[in-house]
Design a protein around this motif. Structure first.
Motif, PDB file in Angstrom:
ATOM      1  N   GLY A  85       0.797  -1.213   0.000  1.00 53.49           N
ATOM      2  CA  GLY A  85       0.000   0.000   0.000  1.00 53.49           C
ATOM      3  C   GLY A  85       0.830   1.262   0.000  1.00 53.49           C
ATOM      4  N   ASN A  86       0.154   2.357   0.296  1.00 52.00           N
ATOM      5  CA  ASN A  86       0.816   3.650   0.173  1.00 52.00           C
ATOM      6  C   ASN A  86       1.890   3.863   1.239  1.00 52.00           C
ATOM      7  OD1 ASN A  86      -1.033   3.877   2.274  1.00 52.00           O
ATOM      8  ND2 ASN A  86      -1.438   6.031   1.868  1.00 52.00           N
ATOM      9  N   LYS A  87       1.826   3.138   2.332  1.00 50.98           N
ATOM     10  CA  LYS A  87       2.808   3.378   3.395  1.00 50.98           C
ATOM     11  C   LYS A  87       4.223   3.069   2.923  1.00 50.98           C
ATOM     12  CE  LYS A  87      -0.144   4.787   6.440  1.00 50.98           C
ATOM     13  NZ  LYS A  87      -1.273   5.075   5.545  1.00 50.98           N
ATOM     14  N   LEU A  88       4.374   2.082   2.088  1.00 51.74           N
ATOM     15  CA  LEU A  88       5.698   1.765   1.557  1.00 51.74           C
ATOM     16  C   LEU A  88       6.203   2.923   0.691  1.00 51.74           C
ATOM     17  CD1 LEU A  88       8.036  -0.187   1.131  1.00 51.74           C
ATOM     18  CD2 LEU A  88       6.720  -1.275  -0.679  1.00 51.74           C
ATOM     19  N   TYR A  89       5.331   3.444  -0.177  1.00 57.41           N
ATOM     20  CA  TYR A  89       5.711   4.573  -1.035  1.00 57.41           C
ATOM     21  C   TYR A  89       6.099   5.788  -0.189  1.00 57.41           C
ATOM     22  CZ  TYR A  89       3.676   2.153  -5.063  1.00 57.41           C
ATOM     23  OH  TYR A  89       3.398   1.254  -6.051  1.00 57.41           O
ATOM     24  N   LYS A  90       5.345   5.988   0.900  1.00 61.39           N
ATOM     25  CA  LYS A  90       5.618   7.154   1.737  1.00 61.39           C
ATOM     26  C   LYS A  90       6.918   6.999   2.513  1.00 61.39           C
ATOM     27  CE  LYS A  90       2.065   9.122   3.867  1.00 61.39           C
ATOM     28  NZ  LYS A  90       0.831   9.240   4.695  1.00 61.39           N
ATOM     29  N   LEU A  91       7.269   5.764   2.823  1.00 57.82           N
ATOM     30  CA  LEU A  91       8.481   5.547   3.617  1.00 57.82           C
ATOM     31  C   LEU A  91       9.747   5.616   2.764  1.00 57.82           C
ATOM     32  CD1 LEU A  91       7.242   2.744   6.032  1.00 57.82           C
ATOM     33  CD2 LEU A  91       8.057   5.022   6.684  1.00 57.82           C
TER      34      LEU A  91
ATOM     35  N   SER B  21      -1.812   0.926  13.776  1.00 60.90           N
ATOM     36  CA  SER B  21      -1.193   1.775  12.760  1.00 60.90           C
ATOM     37  C   SER B  21      -0.624   1.007  11.570  1.00 60.90           C
ATOM     38  CB  SER B  21      -0.074   2.581  13.429  1.00 60.90           C
ATOM     39  OG  SER B  21       0.719   3.216  12.463  1.00 60.90           O
ATOM     40  N   ASN B  22      -1.129   1.312  10.384  1.00 63.32           N
ATOM     41  CA  ASN B  22      -0.548   0.751   9.162  1.00 63.32           C
ATOM     42  C   ASN B  22       0.862   1.281   8.964  1.00 63.32           C
ATOM     43  OD1 ASN B  22      -2.890  -0.652   8.429  1.00 63.32           O
ATOM     44  ND2 ASN B  22      -3.735   1.123   7.355  1.00 63.32           N
ATOM     45  N   HIS B  23       1.053   2.494   9.407  1.00 64.54           N
ATOM     46  CA  HIS B  23       2.350   3.160   9.217  1.00 64.54           C
ATOM     47  C   HIS B  23       3.452   2.484  10.042  1.00 64.54           C
ATOM     48  CE1 HIS B  23       5.312   6.335   8.972  1.00 64.54           C
ATOM     49  NE2 HIS B  23       5.207   6.592  10.250  1.00 64.54           N
TER      50      HIS B  23
ATOM     51  N   CYS C  54      -7.742   9.458   1.867  1.00 67.24           N
ATOM     52  CA  CYS C  54      -6.806  10.409   2.464  1.00 67.24           C
ATOM     53  C   CYS C  54      -6.876  10.428   3.979  1.00 67.24           C
ATOM     54  CB  CYS C  54      -7.113  11.828   1.996  1.00 67.24           C
ATOM     55  SG  CYS C  54      -7.050  12.041   0.229  1.00 67.24           S
ATOM     56  N   GLY C  55      -5.702  10.484   4.584  1.00 65.68           N
ATOM     57  CA  GLY C  55      -5.588  10.731   6.020  1.00 65.68           C
ATOM     58  C   GLY C  55      -4.852  12.045   6.188  1.00 65.68           C
ATOM     59  N   THR C  56      -3.526  11.985   6.114  1.00 69.93           N
ATOM     60  CA  THR C  56      -2.742  13.218   6.121  1.00 69.93           C
ATOM     61  C   THR C  56      -2.836  13.942   4.787  1.00 69.93           C
ATOM     62  OG1 THR C  56      -0.783  12.081   5.287  1.00 69.93           O
ATOM     63  CG2 THR C  56      -1.040  12.177   7.677  1.00 69.93           C
ATOM     64  N   GLY C  57      -3.244  13.234   3.744  1.00 74.36           N
ATOM     65  CA  GLY C  57      -3.339  13.833   2.415  1.00 74.36           C
ATOM     66  C   GLY C  57      -2.020  13.800   1.653  1.00 74.36           C
ATOM     67  N   THR C  58      -0.996  13.219   2.255  1.00 79.08           N
ATOM     68  CA  THR C  58       0.318  13.184   1.598  1.00 79.08           C
ATOM     69  C   THR C  58       0.299  12.354   0.319  1.00 79.08           C
ATOM     70  OG1 THR C  58       1.453  13.462   3.710  1.00 79.08           O
ATOM     71  CG2 THR C  58       2.750  12.559   1.908  1.00 79.08           C
ATOM     72  N   THR C  59      -0.414  11.243   0.362  1.00 83.45           N
ATOM     73  CA  THR C  59      -0.473  10.395  -0.832  1.00 83.45           C
ATOM     74  C   THR C  59      -1.123  11.153  -1.984  1.00 83.45           C
ATOM     75  OG1 THR C  59      -0.640   8.475   0.600  1.00 83.45           O
ATOM     76  CG2 THR C  59      -1.199   8.140  -1.714  1.00 83.45           C
ATOM     77  N   LEU C  60      -2.239  11.801  -1.698  1.00 84.14           N
ATOM     78  CA  LEU C  60      -2.910  12.598  -2.725  1.00 84.14           C
ATOM     79  C   LEU C  60      -1.978  13.702  -3.219  1.00 84.14           C
ATOM     80  CD1 LEU C  60      -5.337  13.491  -4.428  1.00 84.14           C
ATOM     81  CD2 LEU C  60      -6.160  14.785  -2.447  1.00 84.14           C
TER      82      LEU C  60
ATOM     83  N   HIS D  11      -5.894   1.172  -4.485  1.00 79.19           N
ATOM     84  CA  HIS D  11      -5.989   0.346  -3.279  1.00 79.19           C
ATOM     85  C   HIS D  11      -4.722   0.567  -2.459  1.00 79.19           C
ATOM     86  CE1 HIS D  11      -6.868  -2.554  -0.356  1.00 79.19           C
ATOM     87  NE2 HIS D  11      -7.776  -3.221  -1.046  1.00 79.19           N
ATOM     88  N   THR D  12      -4.862   1.359  -1.401  1.00 80.95           N
ATOM     89  CA  THR D  12      -3.706   1.772  -0.610  1.00 80.95           C
ATOM     90  C   THR D  12      -3.337   0.758   0.471  1.00 80.95           C
ATOM     91  OG1 THR D  12      -5.344   3.181   0.467  1.00 80.95           O
ATOM     92  CG2 THR D  12      -3.781   4.275  -0.985  1.00 80.95           C
ATOM     93  N   GLY D  13      -3.942  -0.418   0.427  1.00 79.71           N
ATOM     94  CA  GLY D  13      -3.543  -1.478   1.363  1.00 79.71           C
ATOM     95  C   GLY D  13      -4.261  -1.349   2.700  1.00 79.71           C
TER      96      GLY D  13
HETATM   97  C1  LIG Z   1      -2.496   5.831   5.648  1.00 80.58           C
HETATM   98  C2  LIG Z   1      -3.473   5.321   4.661  1.00 80.58           C
HETATM   99  C3  LIG Z   1      -4.130   6.177   3.766  1.00 80.58           C
HETATM  100  C4  LIG Z   1      -3.988   7.671   3.811  1.00 80.58           C
HETATM  101  O1  LIG Z   1      -2.751   8.136   3.356  1.00 80.58           O
HETATM  102  P1  LIG Z   1      -2.330   9.656   3.587  1.00 80.58           P
HETATM  103  O2  LIG Z   1      -1.085   9.819   2.808  1.00 80.58           O
HETATM  104  O3  LIG Z   1      -2.098   9.818   5.064  1.00 80.58           O
HETATM  105  O4  LIG Z   1      -3.426  10.528   3.128  1.00 80.58           O
HETATM  106  C5  LIG Z   1      -4.994   5.610   2.850  1.00 80.58           C
HETATM  107  N1  LIG Z   1      -5.212   4.284   2.823  1.00 80.58           N
HETATM  108  C6  LIG Z   1      -4.612   3.439   3.676  1.00 80.58           C
HETATM  109  C7  LIG Z   1      -4.951   2.000   3.603  1.00 80.58           C
HETATM  110  C8  LIG Z   1      -3.727   3.925   4.623  1.00 80.58           C
HETATM  111  O5  LIG Z   1      -3.148   3.072   5.486  1.00 80.58           O
END
Ligand SMILES: *Cc1c(COP(=O)(O)O)cnc(C)c1O
Length: 352
Positions: free
Chosen positions: A62-68, A96-98, A220-226, A335-337
């Motif tokens: 998911g997106n957490k890998l891309y963000k890390l 926490s997924n992060h 979106c959570g923090t919106g960083t992925t968007l 699908h951000t996982g």
């Molecule tokens: C953290 C998360 C998001 C939100 O990502 P942000 O970059 O914080 O907006 C979306 N989908 C999943 C599954 C996440 O774990």
């Protein structure tokens, strides 16, 4: 307690090591953009495609890998210049997924990890934190107040240093924690380093489909992925962010916050944010959400997580039914996982 990971389990570990030696472009091009038959959208003349970034690896996806990614790069740079073992520190809640992604990434990349957890140490660790510990992550539990203070500091090490020097016995962080050998990843993995890896997803989508008759949807959570997707977007493209939070009057501020993360970079695409007004806010669920998940999963075979992706798809269907998109339009859902987080919901366990 399960036995610790041993050398005999080196094969899946090897896959993760390989994954962490690749770049976001490699990851984003490797995950399929899957056309999914889903009658509630198809009968409106809409096509649903799901970008399966949940499929990168079942432990680290998911997106957490891309963000890390960008953070790992920066930490490695810091390591080589300071000649010191660097460890990665970050923040998160019990599910926490992060933190989960960070624990696996750290282990695969050969770096120590430290998780500062919001809330007291529970009698029984959540499955998420149990995984983190099994991957070698050191966990420390903070009061909500301490957590708020430290996590709000971003990559500024001063508040953490202060707390460590205060001798506050409740914090219970071992003395070896000096911040000079520690790279702090802001809560949620944001910042410009977090954003940069996510831009690869947008470029990969463009290579995988024609985006001109499509809307790219992301939770979106923090919106960083968007923000990362927007940074790589082009004119004529459309993106829609689905906040997993109830924003109300804060919607414009939230939107401004996303622009701020882009630090003045031009946004090519048209974009908008929808909020979670229906389920009442972050992490909140109601029976209709689980009913929707069950129906969606039975219909498509694609599992969702209740915090982010299920709420997004629920809203996508509602928007579609309200005529938001013309027939012939393609809805691309990332699908951000986050599937590991399903373990926190009894409603989603087999036999329920
Ligand atoms: C953290 C998360 C998001 C939100 O990502 P942000 O970059 O914080 O907006 C979306 N989908 C999943 C599954 C996440 O774990």
């Amino acid at each position: 307690m399960r036995p610790p990971v041993t050398g005999t389990q080196a094969v899946p570990g090897h896959r993760l090591t390989l994954l962490t030696s690749q770049s976001p472009d490699d990851w984003a091009l490797s995950t399929p953009l899957q056309t999914v038959i889903y009658p509630p959208l198809n009968r409106l003349g809409l096509t649903l495609k799901i970008k399966r970034d949940d499929a990168l690896d079942h432990r680290l996806s998911g997106n957490k890998l891309y963000k890390l990614y960008g953070h790992l790069q920066q930490a490695r740079q810091q390591q080589s210049t300071q000649q010191q073992a660097t460890r990665l520190l970050s923040f998160g809640g019990y599910y926490s997924n992060h933190l989960h992604a960070l624990a696996y990434l750290g282990r695969a990349a050969g770096m120590a990890t430290l998780g500062l957890v919001r809330g007291h140490e529970p009698q029984t660790l959540s499955p998420t934190l149990r995984d983190c510990r099994e991957q070698g992550m050191e966990l420390h539990f903070l009061s909500r107040q301490q957590y708020r203070l430290l996590s709000a500091a971003g990559q500024d090490t001063a508040p953490l240093q202060q707390l460590l020097q205060s001798g506050d016995s409740s914090i219970n962080i071992d003395n070896s924690l000096t911040t000079d050998n520690t790279y702090i990843i802001p809560a949620g993995g944001g910042g410009s380093a977090g954003l940069s890896g996510c831009s690869a997803i947008m470029s990969a989508l463009r290579a995988q489909t024609d985006l001109r008759q499509a809307t790219v949807c992301v939770a979106c959570g923090t919106g960083t992925t968007l923000a990362g997707l927007l940074s790589a977007s082009q004119e004529g493209e459309r993106l829609l962010g689905f906040a997993a939070l109830k924003l109300g009057e804060q919607l414009p501020a939230y939107q401004a916050g996303i622009k701020e993360q882009l630090a003045g970079k031009m946004i090519g695409a048209q974009w908008d944010i929808r909020e979670d007004s229906y389920f009442g806010g972050f992490g909140k669920t109601r029976a209709p959400l689980f009913a929707f998940m069950q129906q969606f999963e039975a219909e498509t075979g694609v599992l969702l997580d209740p915090v982010y992706t299920a709420k997004m798809l629920f809203q996508v269907v509602r928007l579609a039914e309200a005529g938001y998109w013309p027939a012939g339009h393609e809805i691309i859902v990332i699908h951000t996982g986050g599937l590991q987080g399903r373990r926190g919901y009894p409603e989603l366990q087999a036999g329920h």
